[in-house]
Write a protein that holds these residues in place. Structure first.
Motif, short mmCIF file in Angstrom:
data_model
loop_
_atom_site.label_atom_id
_atom_site.label_comp_id
_atom_site.label_asym_id
_atom_site.label_seq_id
_atom_site.Cartn_x
_atom_site.Cartn_y
_atom_site.Cartn_z
N ALA A 1 0.83 -1.21 0.00
CA ALA A 1 0.00 0.00 0.00
C ALA A 1 0.86 1.26 0.00
O ALA A 1 0.56 2.24 -0.68
CB ALA A 1 -0.92 -0.01 1.22
N TYR A 2 1.94 1.21 0.75
CA TYR A 2 2.89 2.33 0.84
C TYR A 2 3.51 2.61 -0.52
O TYR A 2 3.61 3.77 -0.96
CB TYR A 2 3.94 1.94 1.88
N ALA A 3 3.91 1.56 -1.21
CA ALA A 3 4.54 1.72 -2.53
C ALA A 3 3.55 2.31 -3.54
O ALA A 3 3.90 3.20 -4.32
CB ALA A 3 5.05 0.36 -3.03
N LEU A 4 2.31 1.83 -3.52
CA LEU A 4 1.30 2.35 -4.44
C LEU A 4 1.00 3.82 -4.16
O LEU A 4 0.79 4.61 -5.09
CB LEU A 4 0.02 1.52 -4.34
N ALA A 5 0.98 4.19 -2.88
CA ALA A 5 0.76 5.59 -2.54
C ALA A 5 1.92 6.46 -2.99
O ALA A 5 1.73 7.60 -3.43
CB ALA A 5 0.54 5.73 -1.02
N LEU A 6 3.15 5.93 -2.90
CA LEU A 6 4.31 6.67 -3.40
C LEU A 6 4.21 6.91 -4.90
O LEU A 6 4.54 7.99 -5.40
CB LEU A 6 5.59 5.89 -3.10
N ILE A 7 3.76 5.89 -5.61
CA ILE A 7 3.67 5.99 -7.07
C ILE A 7 2.58 6.95 -7.50
O ILE A 7 2.76 7.77 -8.40
CB ILE A 7 3.43 4.59 -7.68
N THR A 8 1.42 6.88 -6.83
CA THR A 8 0.27 7.70 -7.25
C THR A 8 0.23 9.07 -6.58
O THR A 8 -0.50 9.95 -7.03
CB THR A 8 -1.04 6.97 -6.92
N ARG A 9 1.02 9.24 -5.49
CA ARG A 9 0.97 10.49 -4.70
C ARG A 9 -0.47 10.79 -4.26
O ARG A 9 -0.88 11.94 -4.17
CB ARG A 9 1.53 11.67 -5.48
N ASN A 10 -1.21 9.74 -3.96
CA ASN A 10 -2.63 9.88 -3.63
C ASN A 10 -3.00 8.78 -2.65
O ASN A 10 -2.50 7.65 -2.77
CB ASN A 10 -3.45 9.77 -4.92
N GLY A 11 -3.85 9.09 -1.71
CA GLY A 11 -4.26 8.08 -0.75
C GLY A 11 -5.56 7.39 -1.11
O GLY A 11 -5.76 6.22 -0.80
N VAL A 12 -6.44 8.11 -1.77
CA VAL A 12 -7.78 7.59 -2.04
C VAL A 12 -7.74 6.44 -3.04
O VAL A 12 -8.34 5.38 -2.82
CB VAL A 12 -8.71 8.71 -2.57
N VAL A 13 -7.01 6.63 -4.14
CA VAL A 13 -7.00 5.63 -5.21
C VAL A 13 -6.44 4.28 -4.74
O VAL A 13 -7.12 3.25 -4.86
CB VAL A 13 -6.24 6.15 -6.44
#
Length: 249
Positions: free
Chosen positions: A161-173
Motif C-alpha cells: 500500500a505504501y509503494a502504491l501511494a508513493l507511485i500515485t501520490r494519492n491516498g484515495v485511489v
C-alpha cells in the motif's frame, strides 16, 4: 534513529492512522467471536472438516489496518495543510528538514514496518488465542512458522500500500482499490479463473505463505510464495522511490 523516531511520532500523531490501528487490531478478533456459533455448527455437522486455517484465515479481515497505515504515511505528506494556504503541504516542511529524500524514505519505511509489525503481533495473538478458547481441540495451535508468515504478510501488505501511494501520490485511489480487492470483490481471485499466472499476484501468492486450504489454481510452496510477494513489494517500492526522488514537491 532520530529521524525514525520523528517519523514514528508523525505517523502516530495522525487521527487516520489510529483508525487503521483500531480497525486492524479489533476486526479479526470480533469476527472470530461473531462467527463462533456458525463455526461450531459447521464442525458438528461435518461440513467443516479442515480446521487447520481457523484463526489464521480470519487475520485477513484485519488487513484494512496495515493498508490504511501504509497509505496514510505517504498521503499525509501531500495533504493541504489548511484552507489559509491550500497549496502548502507537509512534504515541503519535511524536505526542508530532511533534504535527502532517500534517507527520508528509509526512515518512513522503518517507522511503518515497526508500527505494522507490532499491530500484527497483537492482532494475531488475540485472534489465535480467542480461536483456541472458543473451539478448543478443533482449533489446534498453528506452527510458529505459519504465524510468522502471517505476520510477514501483514507487513508486506502495508509496504505494498505504501509503494502504491508513493507511485500515485494519492491516498484515495490505492486505498480504495486495495480495500475493494481484499473485501468486496477480489479482482486477483477472478483473474485466477482466467489464467493461472494470476496466482503469482502479490495478494494471492502471499496468502499461501500461511494458509493451507483454499481454492488456489496453482499450489505455491510457502517460501516461494513469500519470495513472490516480496519481489512484487521490492519492485514497486523501487519504482516509488525513483519517482519520489525525481518529482517536484
Amino acid at each position: 534513529m532520530s529521524l525514525v523516531r520523528a517519523e514514528l511520532r508523525k505517523l502516530l500523531g495522525l487521527p487516520t492512522a489510529w483508525v487503521g490501528l483500531v480497525l486492524g487490531t479489533l476486526t479479526a478478533p470480533v469476527v472470530v467471536l461473531l462467527n463462533a456459533p456458525y463455526t461450531r455448527r459447521a464442525i458438528a455437522a461435518g461440513t467443516l472438516t479442515d480446521t487447520s486455517d481457523l484463526g489464521l484465515r480470519d487475520l485477513g479481515i484485519g488487513l484494512i489496518g496495515p493498508m490504511v497505515l501504509g497509505v496514510i504515511v505517504v498521503s499525509s505528506e501531500y495533504t493541504s495543510t489548511g484552507q489559509d494556504a491550500p497549496g502548502a503541504r507537509q512534504l515541503t516542511a519535511t524536505l526542508a528538514a530532511v533534504p535527502d529524500r532517500l534517507r527520508l524514505l528509509v526512515a518512513k519505511t522503518t517507522a511503518l514496518v515497526l508500527v505494522v509489525a507490532a499491530q500484527a503481533v497483537v492482532t494475531a495473538t488475540a485472534t489465535l488465542t480467542l480461536t483456541q478458547v472458543l473451539h478448543g481441540e478443533h482449533a489446534p495451535a498453528p506452527a510458529p512458522a505459519r504465524v510468522a508468515a502471517a505476520l510477514l504478510y501483514w507487513t508486506l501488505t502495508a509496504l505494498l500500500a505504501y509503494a502504491l501511494a508513493l507511485i500515485t501520490r494519492n491516498g484515495v485511489v490505492p486505498l480504495t482499490l486495495l480495500i475493494i480487492n481484499s473485501s468486496v470483490v477480489s479482482v486477483s481471485y477472478l483473474l485466477t479463473k482466467v489464467t493461472d499466472l494470476a496466482a503469482y499476484l502479490p495478494d494471492i501468492a502471499g496468502t499461501q505463505m500461511f494458509l493451507r486450504s483454499g481454492d488456489f489454481p496453482v499450489e505455491i510452496a510457502p517460501v516461494t510464495a513469500g519470495l513472490v510477494m516480496t519481489t512484487w513489494v521490492v519492485a514497486l517500492l523501487a519504482v516509488g522511490a525513483v519517482l519520489f526522488r525525481r518529482r517536484d514537491t
